[in-house]
Design a protein around this motif. Structure first.
Motif, mmCIF file in Angstrom:
data_model
loop_
_atom_site.group_PDB
_atom_site.id
_atom_site.type_symbol
_atom_site.label_atom_id
_atom_site.label_comp_id
_atom_site.label_asym_id
_atom_site.label_seq_id
_atom_site.Cartn_x
_atom_site.Cartn_y
_atom_site.Cartn_z
ATOM 1 N N LEU A 1 0.844 -1.197 0.000
ATOM 2 C CA LEU A 1 0.000 0.000 0.000
ATOM 3 C C LEU A 1 0.880 1.248 0.000
ATOM 4 C CD1 LEU A 1 -2.994 0.984 0.253
ATOM 5 C CD2 LEU A 1 -2.567 1.167 2.723
ATOM 6 N N LEU A 2 0.504 2.237 -0.800
ATOM 7 C CA LEU A 2 1.227 3.502 -0.845
ATOM 8 C C LEU A 2 1.000 4.263 0.463
ATOM 9 C CD1 LEU A 2 2.864 5.581 -2.515
ATOM 10 C CD2 LEU A 2 0.677 6.462 -3.357
ATOM 11 N N LEU A 3 2.089 4.593 1.157
ATOM 12 C CA LEU A 3 1.994 5.294 2.438
ATOM 13 C C LEU A 3 2.417 6.753 2.333
ATOM 14 C CD1 LEU A 3 3.420 2.614 4.910
ATOM 15 C CD2 LEU A 3 1.035 3.029 4.266
ATOM 16 N N LYS A 4 3.305 7.057 1.385
ATOM 17 C CA LYS A 4 3.778 8.436 1.240
ATOM 18 C C LYS A 4 4.124 8.707 -0.212
ATOM 19 C CE LYS A 4 6.946 11.766 3.394
ATOM 20 N NZ LYS A 4 7.935 11.977 4.486
ATOM 21 N N TRP A 5 3.787 9.908 -0.668
ATOM 22 C CA TRP A 5 3.979 10.298 -2.069
ATOM 23 C C TRP A 5 4.505 11.723 -2.092
ATOM 24 C CZ3 TRP A 5 2.644 8.404 -7.090
ATOM 25 C CH2 TRP A 5 2.484 9.359 -8.086
ATOM 26 N N GLN A 6 5.643 11.954 -2.737
ATOM 27 C CA GLN A 6 6.215 13.283 -2.864
ATOM 28 C C GLN A 6 6.377 13.644 -4.332
ATOM 29 O OE1 GLN A 6 9.906 12.910 -0.553
ATOM 30 N NE2 GLN A 6 8.937 13.991 1.143
ATOM 31 N N THR A 7 6.007 14.880 -4.673
ATOM 32 C CA THR A 7 6.160 15.390 -6.033
ATOM 33 C C THR A 7 7.403 16.255 -6.094
ATOM 34 O OG1 THR A 7 3.751 15.397 -6.301
ATOM 35 C CG2 THR A 7 5.027 16.659 -7.891
ATOM 36 N N LEU A 8 8.258 16.019 -7.106
ATOM 37 C CA LEU A 8 9.542 16.696 -7.224
ATOM 38 C C LEU A 8 9.625 17.445 -8.545
ATOM 39 C CD1 LEU A 8 11.772 13.637 -6.188
ATOM 40 C CD2 LEU A 8 10.766 15.354 -4.659
ATOM 41 N N ASP A 9 10.245 18.626 -8.526
ATOM 42 C CA ASP A 9 10.430 19.364 -9.774
ATOM 43 C C ASP A 9 11.680 18.862 -10.504
ATOM 44 O OD1 ASP A 9 12.656 20.518 -8.559
ATOM 45 O OD2 ASP A 9 11.682 22.441 -8.174
ATOM 46 N N ALA A 10 12.035 19.534 -11.600
ATOM 47 C CA ALA A 10 13.140 19.061 -12.446
ATOM 48 C C ALA A 10 14.475 19.079 -11.722
ATOM 49 C CB ALA A 10 13.212 19.917 -13.713
ATOM 50 N N ARG A 11 14.599 19.892 -10.667
ATOM 51 C CA ARG A 11 15.846 19.956 -9.896
ATOM 52 C C ARG A 11 15.827 19.016 -8.695
ATOM 53 N NH1 ARG A 11 15.929 26.285 -8.866
ATOM 54 N NH2 ARG A 11 13.731 25.753 -8.551
ATOM 55 N N GLY A 12 14.738 18.255 -8.555
ATOM 56 C CA GLY A 12 14.628 17.337 -7.437
ATOM 57 C C GLY A 12 14.123 17.975 -6.169
ATOM 58 N N HIS A 13 13.633 19.218 -6.246
ATOM 59 C CA HIS A 13 13.111 19.911 -5.083
ATOM 60 C C HIS A 13 11.673 19.487 -4.807
ATOM 61 C CE1 HIS A 13 16.188 23.394 -5.857
ATOM 62 N NE2 HIS A 13 16.748 22.292 -5.384
ATOM 63 N N LEU A 14 11.334 19.384 -3.542
ATOM 64 C CA LEU A 14 9.995 18.974 -3.141
ATOM 65 C C LEU A 14 8.977 20.067 -3.445
ATOM 66 C CD1 LEU A 14 8.222 16.892 -1.595
ATOM 67 C CD2 LEU A 14 8.785 18.152 0.497
ATOM 68 N N ILE A 15 7.862 19.685 -4.115
ATOM 69 C CA ILE A 15 6.794 20.633 -4.425
ATOM 70 C C ILE A 15 5.602 20.421 -3.508
ATOM 71 C CG2 ILE A 15 5.270 21.543 -6.202
ATOM 72 C CD1 ILE A 15 7.176 20.411 -8.282
ATOM 73 N N ASP A 16 5.125 19.192 -3.443
ATOM 74 C CA ASP A 16 4.065 18.875 -2.487
ATOM 75 C C ASP A 16 4.151 17.396 -2.122
ATOM 76 O OD1 ASP A 16 2.794 17.456 -4.532
ATOM 77 O OD2 ASP A 16 1.323 19.017 -4.932
ATOM 78 N N GLN A 17 3.360 16.996 -1.123
ATOM 79 C CA GLN A 17 3.442 15.621 -0.648
ATOM 80 C C GLN A 17 2.183 15.265 0.130
ATOM 81 O OE1 GLN A 17 6.668 15.125 2.193
ATOM 82 N NE2 GLN A 17 6.543 17.265 2.792
ATOM 83 N N ILE A 18 1.971 13.957 0.233
ATOM 84 C CA ILE A 18 0.834 13.427 0.955
ATOM 85 C C ILE A 18 1.282 12.130 1.633
ATOM 86 C CG2 ILE A 18 -0.013 12.239 -1.117
ATOM 87 C CD1 ILE A 18 -2.859 12.732 -0.099
#
Length: 321
Positions: free
Chosen positions: A163-180
């Motif tokens: 089961l998916l417990l954590k999800w992070q969205t990253l931009d082209a530089r690998g910086h965190l944009i948002d997460q759940i």
């Protein structure tokens, strides 16, 4: 519940993770199946830009199929009750129930459609590291975008259930944009009985049904230039109020989605609406005027992608004849 764990990245020491499927398609199908077939309940926190929101989610599979209850815990009270492909969203402040089609790609689901082309546009990189989310061991991996049209993702999946417990969205530089991520979770028989029951008595509330009629936008003169890897998922015409309609085209690459909304320009209603882009976290919006229409592209993709999608749309009225 503290938020420090959510606002930080995956910084756990490296340890051996559980064996993983060899292909990205097998891995994602495994994660999606866990979201659709397991019983679980918990509280998750969603960080979008500077905004943070929490929600309680209950998911149970029984003889009637999938049942789900999602209760927003911040701001105005709101609760959605899902039975398979239909959900009823309750708005207590307005004593309103909105009946609408349900989506399967919301957290902890992650795919829209069968995802058979995802491998062409994302590279899957299992890290070999494990982490702990909501007290459970999970395996860390990345889905790295192969181009600038989409974001990359870092995810952590439960080692026992996938089961998916954590999800992070990253931009082209690998910086965190948002997460759940889940802050607490129960699985299987630990899901409390009665947790699917709404706490609201909706007797006497108004009910509205949101549905769309399938349409063919190309036959009506619309021309779209789709980003590489994105394909049409659905085309609908919707009614918003007695005299206001909107057409919607949904595109997806299996993970990311873009919606294009088309509505007639109304000088009285739309005179103060501005053209251009805006952003909140990973969500980008771009709006422009095209002939006598407003065109809006919305998606959790880079700003350049929604801007190019919107600007590439053409309207050829004679083609409709």
């Amino acid at each position: 519940m503290g938020l420090v764990w959510l606002l930080c990245g995956f910084v756990a020491p490296a340890v051996a993770a559980q064996p993983s499927p060899a292909k990205i398609s097998d891995f994602l199908s495994q994660v999606q199946a866990a979201a659709r077939t397991l019983d679980y309940s918990g509280v998750y926190i969603y960080q979008q830009g500077a905004a943070i929101q929490s929600a309680r989610l209950v998911h149970v599979v029984d003889g009637t199929g999938e049942r789900e209850r999602l209760e927003v815990l911040d701001g105005p009270a709101r609760e959605c009750l899902r039975q398979n492909d239909v959900e009823r969203c309750l708005q207590p402040d307005h004593k309103l129930v909105v009946v609408q089609p349900a989506r399967s790609d919301h957290f902890p689901g992650l795919m829209l459609g069968d995802g058979h082309t995802i491998a062409q546009h994302y590279e899957w990189k299992p890290s070999g590291r494990s982490y702990r989310v909501a007290g459970r061991d999970c395996s860390v991996s990345e889905l790295l975008a192969r181009d600038h049209l989409r974001y990359s993702y870092r995810i952590c999946t439960d080692q026992k259930t996938h089961l998916l417990l954590k999800w992070q969205t990253l931009d082209a530089r690998g910086h965190l944009i948002d997460q759940i991520a889940f802050g607490s979770i129960r699985l299987g028989t630990d899901v409390p009985s009665g947790s699917l029951d709404s706490r609201w008595n909706t007797q006497g509330w108004k009910t509205e049904t949101e549905s769309g009629t399938p349409t063919d936008l190309q036959a009506r003169g619309w021309r779209f230039s789709l980003p590489a890897g994105f394909a049409p998922v659905v085309q609908l015409s919707r009614k918003i109020g007695p005299s206001h309609g909107v057409d919607q085209l949904v595109l997806s690459d299996g993970l990311a989605a873009i919606s294009i909304f088309i509505e007639t320009f109304d000088p009285k209603r739309d005179q103060n609406v501005k053209q251009g882009g805006m952003r909140q976290g990973a969500l980008n919006i771009y709006r422009l005027r095209l002939a006598s229409y407003w065109l809006t592209a919305v998606g959790e993709v880079p700003a350049q992608t929604v801007r190019e999608v919107a600007r590439a749309v053409q309207y050829v009225p004679q083609a409709a004849h």
